[in-house]
Design a protein around this motif. Structure first.
Motif, PDB file in Angstrom:
ATOM      1  N   ARG A   1     -15.537  -1.943  -6.549  1.00  0.00           N
ATOM      2  CA  ARG A   1     -14.390  -3.521  -7.019  1.00  0.00           C
ATOM      3  C   ARG A   1     -13.210  -2.864  -6.253  1.00  0.00           C
ATOM      4  NH1 ARG A   1     -15.859  -6.057 -13.137  1.00  0.00           N
ATOM      5  NH2 ARG A   1     -17.915  -5.912 -12.363  1.00  0.00           N
ATOM      6  N   SER A   2     -13.031  -1.739  -6.141  1.00  0.00           N
ATOM      7  CA  SER A   2     -11.233  -1.193  -5.842  1.00  0.00           C
ATOM      8  C   SER A   2     -11.340  -0.131  -4.836  1.00  0.00           C
ATOM      9  CB  SER A   2     -11.228  -0.142  -7.142  1.00  0.00           C
ATOM     10  OG  SER A   2     -10.725  -0.624  -8.242  1.00  0.00           O
ATOM     11  N   SER A   3     -12.659   0.146  -3.889  1.00  0.00           N
ATOM     12  CA  SER A   3     -12.461   0.444  -2.783  1.00  0.00           C
ATOM     13  C   SER A   3     -11.391   0.142  -1.966  1.00  0.00           C
ATOM     14  CB  SER A   3     -13.738   0.312  -2.005  1.00  0.00           C
ATOM     15  OG  SER A   3     -14.431  -0.776  -2.021  1.00  0.00           O
ATOM     16  N   HIS A   4     -11.518  -1.308  -1.781  1.00  0.00           N
ATOM     17  CA  HIS A   4     -10.837  -1.751  -0.765  1.00  0.00           C
ATOM     18  C   HIS A   4      -8.971  -1.555  -0.991  1.00  0.00           C
ATOM     19  CE1 HIS A   4      -9.912  -5.049  -4.024  1.00  0.00           C
ATOM     20  NE2 HIS A   4      -8.938  -5.263  -3.656  1.00  0.00           N
ATOM     21  N   ALA A   5      -8.634  -1.374  -2.196  1.00  0.00           N
ATOM     22  CA  ALA A   5      -7.710  -1.230  -2.891  1.00  0.00           C
ATOM     23  C   ALA A   5      -7.328   0.361  -2.543  1.00  0.00           C
ATOM     24  CB  ALA A   5      -7.076  -1.391  -4.199  1.00  0.00           C
ATOM     25  N   LEU A   6      -8.665   1.141  -2.198  1.00  0.00           N
ATOM     26  CA  LEU A   6      -8.729   2.902  -2.426  1.00  0.00           C
ATOM     27  C   LEU A   6      -8.372   2.630  -1.149  1.00  0.00           C
ATOM     28  CD1 LEU A   6     -10.497   3.508  -5.748  1.00  0.00           C
ATOM     29  CD2 LEU A   6      -7.718   2.985  -5.969  1.00  0.00           C
ATOM     30  N   ALA A   7      -8.418   2.347   0.075  1.00  0.00           N
ATOM     31  CA  ALA A   7      -8.839   2.432   1.418  1.00  0.00           C
ATOM     32  C   ALA A   7     -10.143   3.337   1.282  1.00  0.00           C
ATOM     33  CB  ALA A   7      -7.797   3.460   1.884  1.00  0.00           C
TER      34      ALA A   7
ATOM     35  N   SER B   1       7.195  -2.482   1.074  1.00  0.00           N
ATOM     36  CA  SER B   1       5.603  -3.797   1.049  1.00  0.00           C
ATOM     37  C   SER B   1       4.711  -2.755   0.250  1.00  0.00           C
ATOM     38  CB  SER B   1       5.164  -4.388   2.400  1.00  0.00           C
ATOM     39  OG  SER B   1       5.012  -3.201   2.649  1.00  0.00           O
ATOM     40  N   PRO B   2       3.840  -3.836   0.001  1.00  0.00           N
ATOM     41  CA  PRO B   2       2.635  -2.268  -0.864  1.00  0.00           C
ATOM     42  C   PRO B   2       2.303  -1.228   0.094  1.00  0.00           C
ATOM     43  CG  PRO B   2       2.287  -5.126  -0.857  1.00  0.00           C
ATOM     44  CD  PRO B   2       3.578  -4.978  -0.371  1.00  0.00           C
ATOM     45  N   SER B   3       1.884  -2.344   2.136  1.00  0.00           N
ATOM     46  CA  SER B   3       2.036  -0.476   2.641  1.00  0.00           C
ATOM     47  C   SER B   3       2.820   0.576   2.886  1.00  0.00           C
ATOM     48  CB  SER B   3       1.511  -1.227   4.026  1.00  0.00           C
ATOM     49  OG  SER B   3       2.506  -1.756   4.451  1.00  0.00           O
TER      50      SER B   3
ATOM     51  N   ASN C   1       2.065   3.858   2.285  1.00  0.00           N
ATOM     52  CA  ASN C   1       2.510   4.693   2.876  1.00  0.00           C
ATOM     53  C   ASN C   1       3.465   6.651   2.156  1.00  0.00           C
ATOM     54  OD1 ASN C   1       1.229   3.703   5.255  1.00  0.00           O
ATOM     55  ND2 ASN C   1       2.754   3.872   5.793  1.00  0.00           N
ATOM     56  N   ILE C   2       3.473   6.031   1.281  1.00  0.00           N
ATOM     57  CA  ILE C   2       4.188   7.391   0.548  1.00  0.00           C
ATOM     58  C   ILE C   2       3.007   7.941   0.101  1.00  0.00           C
ATOM     59  CG2 ILE C   2       5.926   7.189  -1.656  1.00  0.00           C
ATOM     60  CD1 ILE C   2       7.136   5.077  -0.439  1.00  0.00           C
ATOM     61  N   ALA C   3       2.812   7.379  -0.963  1.00  0.00           N
ATOM     62  CA  ALA C   3       1.001   7.939  -1.397  1.00  0.00           C
ATOM     63  C   ALA C   3       0.495   8.658  -0.886  1.00  0.00           C
ATOM     64  CB  ALA C   3       0.315   6.468  -2.399  1.00  0.00           C
ATOM     65  N   ARG C   4       0.701   8.303   0.536  1.00  0.00           N
ATOM     66  CA  ARG C   4      -0.296   9.636   1.828  1.00  0.00           C
ATOM     67  C   ARG C   4       0.903  10.387   2.173  1.00  0.00           C
ATOM     68  NH1 ARG C   4      -2.750   4.350   2.496  1.00  0.00           N
ATOM     69  NH2 ARG C   4      -1.410   4.088   4.789  1.00  0.00           N
ATOM     70  N   ILE C   5       2.262  10.083   1.910  1.00  0.00           N
ATOM     71  CA  ILE C   5       3.280  11.544   2.331  1.00  0.00           C
ATOM     72  C   ILE C   5       2.237  12.210   2.625  1.00  0.00           C
ATOM     73  CG2 ILE C   5       3.723  12.703   0.903  1.00  0.00           C
ATOM     74  CD1 ILE C   5       6.411  11.416   1.749  1.00  0.00           C
ATOM     75  N   GLY C   6       2.786  12.854   4.424  1.00  0.00           N
ATOM     76  CA  GLY C   6       1.971  13.778   5.338  1.00  0.00           C
ATOM     77  C   GLY C   6       1.362  14.354   5.669  1.00  0.00           C
TER      78      GLY C   6
ATOM     79  N   THR D   1       0.930   8.406   8.550  1.00  0.00           N
ATOM     80  CA  THR D   1       0.073   7.478   8.567  1.00  0.00           C
ATOM     81  C   THR D   1       1.338   7.038   9.509  1.00  0.00           C
ATOM     82  OG1 THR D   1       2.229   7.081   6.804  1.00  0.00           O
ATOM     83  CG2 THR D   1      -0.036   7.601   5.875  1.00  0.00           C
ATOM     84  N   LYS D   2       1.907   7.100  10.429  1.00  0.00           N
ATOM     85  CA  LYS D   2       2.629   6.517  11.051  1.00  0.00           C
ATOM     86  C   LYS D   2       1.613   6.225  12.896  1.00  0.00           C
ATOM     87  CE  LYS D   2       7.580   7.969  10.341  1.00  0.00           C
ATOM     88  NZ  LYS D   2       8.264   8.175  11.405  1.00  0.00           N
ATOM     89  N   ALA D   3       1.905   4.307  13.076  1.00  0.00           N
ATOM     90  CA  ALA D   3       0.811   3.806  13.758  1.00  0.00           C
ATOM     91  C   ALA D   3       1.048   4.701  15.390  1.00  0.00           C
ATOM     92  CB  ALA D   3       1.639   2.552  13.852  1.00  0.00           C
TER      93      ALA D   3
END
Length: 128
Positions: free
Chosen positions: A18-24, A111-113, A117-122, A125-127
């Motif tokens: 159920r949470s897989s979309h939010a957890l990427a 934004s939520p994104s 991105n902060i949660a995935r720092i390092g 994550t930049k386009a």
């Protein structure tokens, strides 16, 4: 495992699915996908970034670049020279973080994104 063999769904797997979309996470047919691989606590990663950051104007340039990347039209900096008492910190090691401080603020919307991105720092994550 026994529950799945007799047809009882795993609550853990259902919640992950159920949470897989939010957890990427992406779904694997017939089961819930789980993230795997190396991981580092966000606080540990931030500590290493701060320790490795060179002294000098680089931090100001980084703040300006971050504001520009976020689409901000303004960046405000304030030097707070106040040193606050350390008697209400979570631990004695935080006493050195009670001031002074450089505060930065820009007019972009967070934004939520941005949070993701902060949660995935390092993790680059930049386009491109």
């Amino acid at each position: 495992l026994v529950a799945e063999r007799v047809g009882v769904a795993s609550l853990r797997r259902l919640l992950i699915a159920r949470s897989s979309h939010a957890l990427a996470l992406t779904s694997v047919p017939g089961s819930a996908a789980e993230a795997f691989g190396q991981s580092e606590a966000l606080t540990t990663r931030l500590r290493h970034i701060i320790q490795d950051y060179p002294e000098g104007p680089g931090v100001l340039l980084e703040l300006l670049q971050n504001a520009d990347d976020a689409g901000a039209s303004e960046l405000s900096l304030m030097l707070d020279t106040t040193s606050y008492p350390a008697d209400s910190t979570l631990g004695p090691g935080m006493a050195g973080w009670q001031g002074p401080a450089l505060l930065a603020q820009n007019d972009a919307v967070f934004s939520p994104s941005d949070f993701a991105n902060i949660a995935r720092i390092g993790q680059d994550t930049k386009a491109a």
